[in-house]
Design a protein around this motif. Structure first.
Motif, PDB file in Angstrom:
ATOM      1  N   VAL A 179      -3.885   1.227  -5.368  1.00  0.00           N
ATOM      2  CA  VAL A 179      -4.403  -0.186  -4.383  1.00  0.00           C
ATOM      3  C   VAL A 179      -4.727   0.483  -2.757  1.00  0.00           C
ATOM      4  CG1 VAL A 179      -3.179  -1.817  -2.529  1.00  0.00           C
ATOM      5  CG2 VAL A 179      -1.758  -1.593  -4.812  1.00  0.00           C
TER       6      VAL A 179
ATOM      7  N   THR B 180       0.723  -1.531  -0.086  1.00  0.00           N
ATOM      8  CA  THR B 180       0.207  -0.112   0.307  1.00  0.00           C
ATOM      9  C   THR B 180       0.552   0.976  -0.070  1.00  0.00           C
ATOM     10  OG1 THR B 180      -0.570  -0.201   2.582  1.00  0.00           O
ATOM     11  CG2 THR B 180      -2.185  -1.213   1.424  1.00  0.00           C
TER      12      THR B 180
ATOM     13  N   LEU C 177      -5.099   6.417  11.411  1.00  0.00           N
ATOM     14  CA  LEU C 177      -5.887   7.512  10.887  1.00  0.00           C
ATOM     15  C   LEU C 177      -5.230   7.793   9.192  1.00  0.00           C
ATOM     16  CD1 LEU C 177      -8.480   9.471  13.170  1.00  0.00           C
ATOM     17  CD2 LEU C 177      -8.921   6.822  12.274  1.00  0.00           C
TER      18      LEU C 177
ATOM     19  N   LEU D   2       2.460   2.155   2.035  1.00  0.00           N
ATOM     20  CA  LEU D   2       2.868   3.032   3.930  1.00  0.00           C
ATOM     21  C   LEU D   2       4.473   2.167   4.399  1.00  0.00           C
ATOM     22  CD1 LEU D   2      -0.287   2.200   5.406  1.00  0.00           C
ATOM     23  CD2 LEU D   2       0.059   3.830   4.677  1.00  0.00           C
TER      24      LEU D   2
ATOM     25  N   VAL E 188     -15.187   8.264   2.845  1.00  0.00           N
ATOM     26  CA  VAL E 188     -13.718   8.623   2.719  1.00  0.00           C
ATOM     27  C   VAL E 188     -12.311   7.527   2.014  1.00  0.00           C
ATOM     28  CG1 VAL E 188     -11.390   8.028   4.177  1.00  0.00           C
ATOM     29  CG2 VAL E 188     -13.253   9.374   5.190  1.00  0.00           C
ATOM     30  N   GLY E 189     -13.328   6.792   1.643  1.00  0.00           N
ATOM     31  CA  GLY E 189     -12.781   5.544   0.451  1.00  0.00           C
ATOM     32  C   GLY E 189     -13.021   6.305  -1.496  1.00  0.00           C
TER      33      GLY E 189
ATOM     34  N   ARG F 117     -10.577   1.186  12.124  1.00  0.00           N
ATOM     35  CA  ARG F 117      -9.716   2.772  12.225  1.00  0.00           C
ATOM     36  C   ARG F 117     -10.916   4.215  11.746  1.00  0.00           C
ATOM     37  NH1 ARG F 117      -3.621   2.136   9.768  1.00  0.00           N
ATOM     38  NH2 ARG F 117      -3.178   0.174  11.405  1.00  0.00           N
TER      39      ARG F 117
ATOM     40  N   GLU G  43      -3.512   8.437   3.773  1.00  0.00           N
ATOM     41  CA  GLU G  43      -2.009   8.394   2.974  1.00  0.00           C
ATOM     42  C   GLU G  43      -3.307   6.811   1.616  1.00  0.00           C
ATOM     43  OE1 GLU G  43       1.983   7.056   3.761  1.00  0.00           O
ATOM     44  OE2 GLU G  43       1.339   8.858   4.824  1.00  0.00           O
ATOM     45  N   VAL G  44      -3.626   6.297   2.329  1.00  0.00           N
ATOM     46  CA  VAL G  44      -4.255   4.755   1.697  1.00  0.00           C
ATOM     47  C   VAL G  44      -5.092   4.901   0.390  1.00  0.00           C
ATOM     48  CG1 VAL G  44      -5.493   2.557   1.358  1.00  0.00           C
ATOM     49  CG2 VAL G  44      -3.017   2.979   3.182  1.00  0.00           C
ATOM     50  N   TYR G  45      -6.036   6.242   1.208  1.00  0.00           N
ATOM     51  CA  TYR G  45      -7.257   6.452   0.264  1.00  0.00           C
ATOM     52  C   TYR G  45      -7.146   7.379  -0.788  1.00  0.00           C
ATOM     53  CZ  TYR G  45      -9.233   2.668   2.200  1.00  0.00           C
ATOM     54  OH  TYR G  45     -10.106   1.143   2.601  1.00  0.00           O
ATOM     55  N   ASP G  46      -5.737   7.831  -0.652  1.00  0.00           N
ATOM     56  CA  ASP G  46      -4.831   8.784  -1.599  1.00  0.00           C
ATOM     57  C   ASP G  46      -5.956  10.297  -1.434  1.00  0.00           C
ATOM     58  OD1 ASP G  46      -2.793   7.449  -2.365  1.00  0.00           O
ATOM     59  OD2 ASP G  46      -4.291   6.417  -3.583  1.00  0.00           O
ATOM     60  N   LEU G  47      -6.263  10.523  -0.135  1.00  0.00           N
ATOM     61  CA  LEU G  47      -7.324  11.811   0.792  1.00  0.00           C
ATOM     62  C   LEU G  47      -6.194  13.340  -0.353  1.00  0.00           C
ATOM     63  CD1 LEU G  47      -8.823  11.385   3.506  1.00  0.00           C
ATOM     64  CD2 LEU G  47      -9.793  10.996   0.957  1.00  0.00           C
TER      65      LEU G  47
ATOM     66  N   LEU H 192     -13.570   6.833  11.764  1.00  0.00           N
ATOM     67  CA  LEU H 192     -13.440   8.734  11.961  1.00  0.00           C
ATOM     68  C   LEU H 192     -14.694   8.612  13.340  1.00  0.00           C
ATOM     69  CD1 LEU H 192     -12.390  10.265   8.724  1.00  0.00           C
ATOM     70  CD2 LEU H 192     -11.260   9.835   9.684  1.00  0.00           C
TER      71      LEU H 192
ATOM     72  N   TYR I 293     -13.596   2.686  -2.718  1.00  0.00           N
ATOM     73  CA  TYR I 293     -12.743   2.518  -3.425  1.00  0.00           C
ATOM     74  C   TYR I 293     -12.304   2.151  -5.003  1.00  0.00           C
ATOM     75  CZ  TYR I 293      -7.132   4.704  -3.669  1.00  0.00           C
ATOM     76  OH  TYR I 293      -5.973   4.895  -4.036  1.00  0.00           O
TER      77      TYR I 293
ATOM     78  N   GLU J  11      -2.673   7.132   7.918  1.00  0.00           N
ATOM     79  CA  GLU J  11      -2.660   5.958   7.445  1.00  0.00           C
ATOM     80  C   GLU J  11      -3.604   5.834   6.537  1.00  0.00           C
ATOM     81  OE1 GLU J  11       1.128   3.227   9.551  1.00  0.00           O
ATOM     82  OE2 GLU J  11      -0.806   3.018   8.499  1.00  0.00           O
ATOM     83  N   VAL J  12      -4.553   5.683   6.552  1.00  0.00           N
ATOM     84  CA  VAL J  12      -6.159   5.283   6.119  1.00  0.00           C
ATOM     85  C   VAL J  12      -6.309   6.381   5.350  1.00  0.00           C
ATOM     86  CG1 VAL J  12      -8.510   5.782   6.090  1.00  0.00           C
ATOM     87  CG2 VAL J  12      -7.566   4.247   8.037  1.00  0.00           C
TER      88      VAL J  12
ATOM     89  N   PHE K  27      -7.805  -2.371   6.418  1.00  0.00           N
ATOM     90  CA  PHE K  27      -6.564  -2.551   7.430  1.00  0.00           C
ATOM     91  C   PHE K  27      -7.665  -3.462   8.602  1.00  0.00           C
ATOM     92  CE2 PHE K  27      -5.930   1.862   6.782  1.00  0.00           C
ATOM     93  CZ  PHE K  27      -4.419   1.196   6.435  1.00  0.00           C
TER      94      PHE K  27
END
Lengths: 269, 269
Positions: A99, A74, B171, A76, A120-121, A107, B176-180, A109, A173, B173-174, A103
């Motif tokens: 990708v 991912t 959070l 990270l 968020v996705g 996680r 980051e993974v979902y490219d916000l 909000l 996503y 990381e979330v 998790f």
């Protein structure tokens, strides 16, 4: 690593790994991946190739680096040795954008309701307030069986419900490659079966590539085309088991039982 | 599933409320018992001559004095100017605190540059600033508002800066993974997560603003509740002094309750 050698023999896509043509790369390619945390080696020379549209499960004992593998894919984890690429693009050069990851912990909000958490996705170019996006989120809420909870906050949900919100966020996503880190671990048996079948539906409809980390041998055999067994500390690929059952599968299929036996043997249980 | 659980607990709750009708609703009244007793003791001590009336007035005398000043209109001017100073001082201090707290919370370099200085400045007692501020800004409103702003600034700055810096890595990381992206992850994850810290800071800031307004008005003012206090000392009128203390207690509590109410509404998760 005799076992991975065996896997590459079976897998013609991996033979093209070294080729210059990125289109020929597998959806997900990992070669000689070594990841250290200080003096601890979490992953040692891991090779793995997953074709586009393939469903692969990764099983292994606790601490074998399963989650670390997903973190590398991912994007990270910036620092590792070896190669990890998605569609031929290194994860450190934006390959990880394709990708999505669910998790192990939800996680979520805490201040946002279920709908907002799932939004968020949504991909960056989708406006969450757009009616079409809203419908999509509502559809996902239904898919994961949380109708009527769109306005609930995570604090009002049970652990299993929170995990399903997190799953819906990953699906929102619409990634080319979806990684899941024990996404069903907090669910009761019935809901787990339901969500496993949901995941299979989504996988079939979208043609996504899926890598799922799990502790559950039965789950791995039921869902995956191939099961990668990681072993030991540091994590190495122990063996790769092909699951030869036709889809849609029956949970009691003889071929699944055979695959489960093979996985269990490889785990040394 | 959860709905049934909620109704169950609801039923249990109302059943309990039925069994113990008013116990919980009037519980807060217990907090008034000790203060009321103290007022009675105070009255007796002065009435029996243990304390001389020119040092400690009778409770009723304080009320009469305040009422008399309210009737002539003299009181309102003092209250209004003090409230105005506290309001503008708090506004200024909180604003600057939000700006610097955000910058140092987000950027390590800004934190390295500013935080050591601000951490040491916060330990300077409020009264120590008074002579300098008088010299710089004269005895006008500016000096007082600035002094109060200094008081309100520090709690906001300290809490917000650590609040933003301590947003859960999970959070982030979330996001980051979902490219916000930077902006969206601040707007949707980091800032909402820091709101509770900000409100704790504002509560502390308002409290200190009241401390600093007393410092400012005792020393250099011709109006305000603090001035009333020092005037009471000059005139040897303990009833005015005690009355002013009660006024500070009243407005201090009122503003604290107001911020607490905002906190309760904003952080309802």
């Amino acid at each position: 690593m005799p076992s991975t050698g065996e896997a590459s023999k079976r897998d013609p896509a991996e033979a093209t790994l070294g080729s210059e043509d990125p289109a020929a790369d597998p959806a997900l390619a990992v070669r000689g991946l070594t990841k250290r945390y200080g003096d601890t080696v979490a992953l040692d020379e891991v090779d793995l190739a997953i074709d586009g549209g393939e469903f692969v499960a990764v099983v292994g004992p606790s601490g074998c680096g399963k989650s670390t593998l997903l973190r590398v894919l991912t994007g990270l984890e910036e620092r590792f040795e070896g190669r990890a690429a998605v569609d031929g693009v290194d994860v450190r050069d934006g390959g990880s954008d394709a990708v999505g990851m669910v998790f192990q912990e939800p996680r979520l909000l805490a201040w946002a309701d279920v709908r907002e958490n799932i939004a968020v996705g949504l991909p960056a170019d989708v406006d969450p307030d757009d009616p079409a996006a809203r419908d999509r989120v509502d559809g996902l809420i239904e898919t994961v069986g949380l109708d009527g909870f769109a306005e609930s906050r995570p604090g009002e949900l049970s652990g299993g419900m929170a995990q399903r919100v997190s799953l819906a966020r990953g699906l929102a996503y619409e990634p080319e490659v979806l990684l899941l880190d024990e996404p069903f671990s907090a669910l009761d048996q019935l809901t787990k079966y339901e969500q496993q079948d949901n995941l299979l539906d989504v996988w079939r409809e979208r043609g996504a590539t899926v890598a799922l980390v799990t502790h559950d041998v039965e789950e791995a055999a039921y869902l995956a085309d191939r099961v990668v067994v990681l072993g030991g500390q540091p994590g190495t690929v122990e063996t790769v088991v092909d699951v030869e059952a036709d889809r849609p599968r029956e949970r009691t299929d003889e071929a699944l039982l055979a695959a489960r036996r093979e996985i269990t043997d490889a785990l040394g249980v | 599933m959860a709905t049934t659980r909620e109704t169950e607990t609801g039923d249990v709750g109302s059943a309990l409320a039925g069994a113990l009708p008013d116990a919980d609703r009037f519980r807060w009244l217990l907090g008034l018992v000790v203060p009321a007793a103290l007022v009675v003791v105070w009255h007796l001590l002065v009435a029996t001559g243990v304390f001389a009336a020119h040092q400690l007035p009778q409770p009723l005398r304080v009320v009469e004095t305040l009422y008399g000043m309210a009737a002539t209109g003299e009181l309102w001017g003092h209250i209004a100017i003090t409230l105005q100073r506290v309001f503008f001082g708090t506004l200024l201090g909180v604003s600057v605190g939000i700006v610097l707290g955000t910058v140092t919370g987000l950027y390590g370099l800004a934190e390295d540059l500013l935080d050591p200085l601000l951490q040491s400045l916060k330990n300077i007692p409020s009264l120590a600033w008074v002579p300098l501020f008088l010299l710089w800004f004269g005895i006008g409103e500016g000096a007082k508002v600035l002094l109060i702003a200094v008081g309100a600034f520090f709690p906001v700055y300290l809490n917000l800066s650590t609040g933003i810096g301590n947003v859960s890595e999970d959070l982030i990381e979330v996001a980051e993974v979902y490219d916000l992206g930077r902006f969206e992850s601040l707007r949707r994850v980091v800032f909402p997560a820091a709101v509770p810290s900000l409100l704790v800071g504002i509560r502390g800031g308002v409290g200190l603003a009241w401390m600093f307004v007393v410092a400012a008005e005792l020393i250099a003012a011709s109006q305000g509740i603090g001035f009333l206090m020092s005037d009471g000392r000059v005139l040897a009128r303990p009833d005015i002094i005690v009355g002013s203390i009660l006024l500070f207690a009243f407005f201090g509590n009122l503003s604290d309750l107001a911020v607490k109410e905002v906190e309760k509404r904003a952080v309802d998760w």
